[in-house]
Design an enzyme around this catalytic site. Sequence first.
Site, PDB file in Angstrom:
ATOM      1  N   GLY A  99       4.949  -6.248   6.158  1.00  0.00           N
ATOM      2  CA  GLY A  99       4.689  -7.192   7.255  1.00  0.00           C
ATOM      3  C   GLY A  99       3.201  -7.418   7.431  1.00  0.00           C
ATOM      4  CB  SER A 100       0.333  -5.063   7.355  1.00  0.00           C
ATOM      5  OG  SER A 100       0.833  -4.260   8.395  1.00  0.00           O
ATOM      6  N   GLY A 106       7.604   1.166   4.747  1.00  0.00           N
ATOM      7  CA  GLY A 106       6.466   2.090   4.732  1.00  0.00           C
ATOM      8  C   GLY A 106       5.403   1.687   3.729  1.00  0.00           C
ATOM      9  N   PRO A 150       9.064  -3.927  -0.109  1.00  0.00           N
ATOM     10  CG  PRO A 150       9.553  -1.726  -0.711  1.00  0.00           C
ATOM     11  CD  PRO A 150       8.563  -2.817  -0.919  1.00  0.00           C
ATOM     12  CE  LYS A 162       0.906   1.359   4.427  1.00  0.00           C
ATOM     13  NZ  LYS A 162       1.743   2.543   4.713  1.00  0.00           N
ATOM     14  CG  ASP A 198      -0.766  -0.060   8.109  1.00  0.00           C
ATOM     15  OD1 ASP A 198      -1.588   0.750   8.564  1.00  0.00           O
ATOM     16  OD2 ASP A 198       0.410   0.250   7.813  1.00  0.00           O
TER      17      ASP A 198
HETATM   18  O1  C5P Z   1      -0.395  -1.105  14.588  1.00  0.00           O
HETATM   19  P1  C5P Z   1       1.072  -1.329  14.335  1.00  0.00           P
HETATM   20  O2  C5P Z   1       1.642  -2.395  15.222  1.00  0.00           O
HETATM   21  O3  C5P Z   1       1.403  -1.549  12.909  1.00  0.00           O
HETATM   22  O4  C5P Z   1       1.782   0.031  14.757  1.00  0.00           O
HETATM   23  C1  C5P Z   1       3.178   0.110  14.904  1.00  0.00           C
HETATM   24  C2  C5P Z   1       3.506   1.348  15.728  1.00  0.00           C
HETATM   25  O5  C5P Z   1       3.179   2.538  14.982  1.00  0.00           O
HETATM   26  C3  C5P Z   1       2.715   1.470  17.010  1.00  0.00           C
HETATM   27  O6  C5P Z   1       3.361   0.798  18.048  1.00  0.00           O
HETATM   28  C4  C5P Z   1       2.709   2.975  17.241  1.00  0.00           C
HETATM   29  O7  C5P Z   1       3.931   3.408  17.805  1.00  0.00           O
HETATM   30  C5  C5P Z   1       2.660   3.541  15.820  1.00  0.00           C
HETATM   31  N1  C5P Z   1       1.275   3.876  15.407  1.00  0.00           N
HETATM   32  C6  C5P Z   1       0.670   4.991  15.931  1.00  0.00           C
HETATM   33  N2  C5P Z   1      -0.593   5.319  15.547  1.00  0.00           N
HETATM   34  C7  C5P Z   1      -1.261   4.565  14.636  1.00  0.00           C
HETATM   35  C8  C5P Z   1      -0.654   3.427  14.069  1.00  0.00           C
HETATM   36  C9  C5P Z   1       0.632   3.102  14.476  1.00  0.00           C
HETATM   37  O8  C5P Z   1       1.257   5.707  16.761  1.00  0.00           O
HETATM   38  N3  C5P Z   1      -2.478   4.921  14.271  1.00  0.00           N
END
Ligand code: C5P
Length: 300
Positions: free
Chosen positions: A104-105, A100, A96, A11, A138
Amino acid sequence: MSSVTVRVPAKVNVQLAVGPLRDDGYHDLVNVFHAVSIYDEVEAKESEAVKISVTGDSADQVPLDDGNLAIQAARALAKHAGRSYGVDLIIRKAIPVAGGMAGGSADAAGALVACNELWGLGLPTEDLMEIAADLGSDVPFALLGGTAVGTGRGEQLTPLETSGTFHWVFAVADGGLSTAKVYAECDRLRHATGEQVAWPQTDDALLDALATGNAPALGAALTNDLQAAALMLRPSLARTLDVGRGHGALGAIVSGSGPTCAFLAADAEHARDLAVALTSTEVCRTATPAEGPTPGAHAI
Ligand code: C5P
């Protein structure tokens, strides 16, 4: 069935509006996701135990233990079904790593779809979406694909109608960036500058550009509130963005938390030319043309 293979898209965020930091450590977002034609493949094969192997670009950067989101996805699905299943997950990476683009998602979403089929669970998409949201912000979008607005921490999705195909180039950097560190840097910059953080809103001009397939308007409307933080952590990305702009990109933006940079092109030929310009000026490791929107995780 002894093996199921699922293809999952990367994405780019065409709008990423980051609201205030919440008590749970996340930020409320308006996150307009757009799935593009760079795919990871997740193959699930019958196995007694849960196992994983990863091949492809930067595969050595991917954890092979319980820190791997695809393993967590398989375990979460088995738990949801109330059984202890095994699976051999074979992941072929093109997205990648820590780039970004939600690689992984994507692998977690792929593991959910593949194991659901391999184990004959027949769970509906709504159930997979719920498990996905617990795995990461994500992951639900990697199941859904297309183009969608994510609110909350990005996991509450509303699909968007779009017209036509958008042509992109993704400039992949050496090494990744930690999403958590980029959000923390965003908070630090906001604190340091005393910025008043507004409640995130969707951009009407951007939604209109997506609905009408207007690439110049979409290029002009691209925004990413994490970009300043990503540039602070990886200053060389400023030149990557400049080179793309200098070669006529309709829009140039850091993809999500970076360090991949996304360039919107006028058409497929322009995308190929932009990719050549980006690689020949050595402002990235590779540059990959891609199209969006594309479907979410699906068995092939
Ligand atoms: O949800 P995910 O594990 O992918 O998020 C990784 C990190 O990104 C979270 O631990 C947080 O620090 C940050 N994050 C955030 N706000 C979001 C999504 C992710 O601060 N809406």
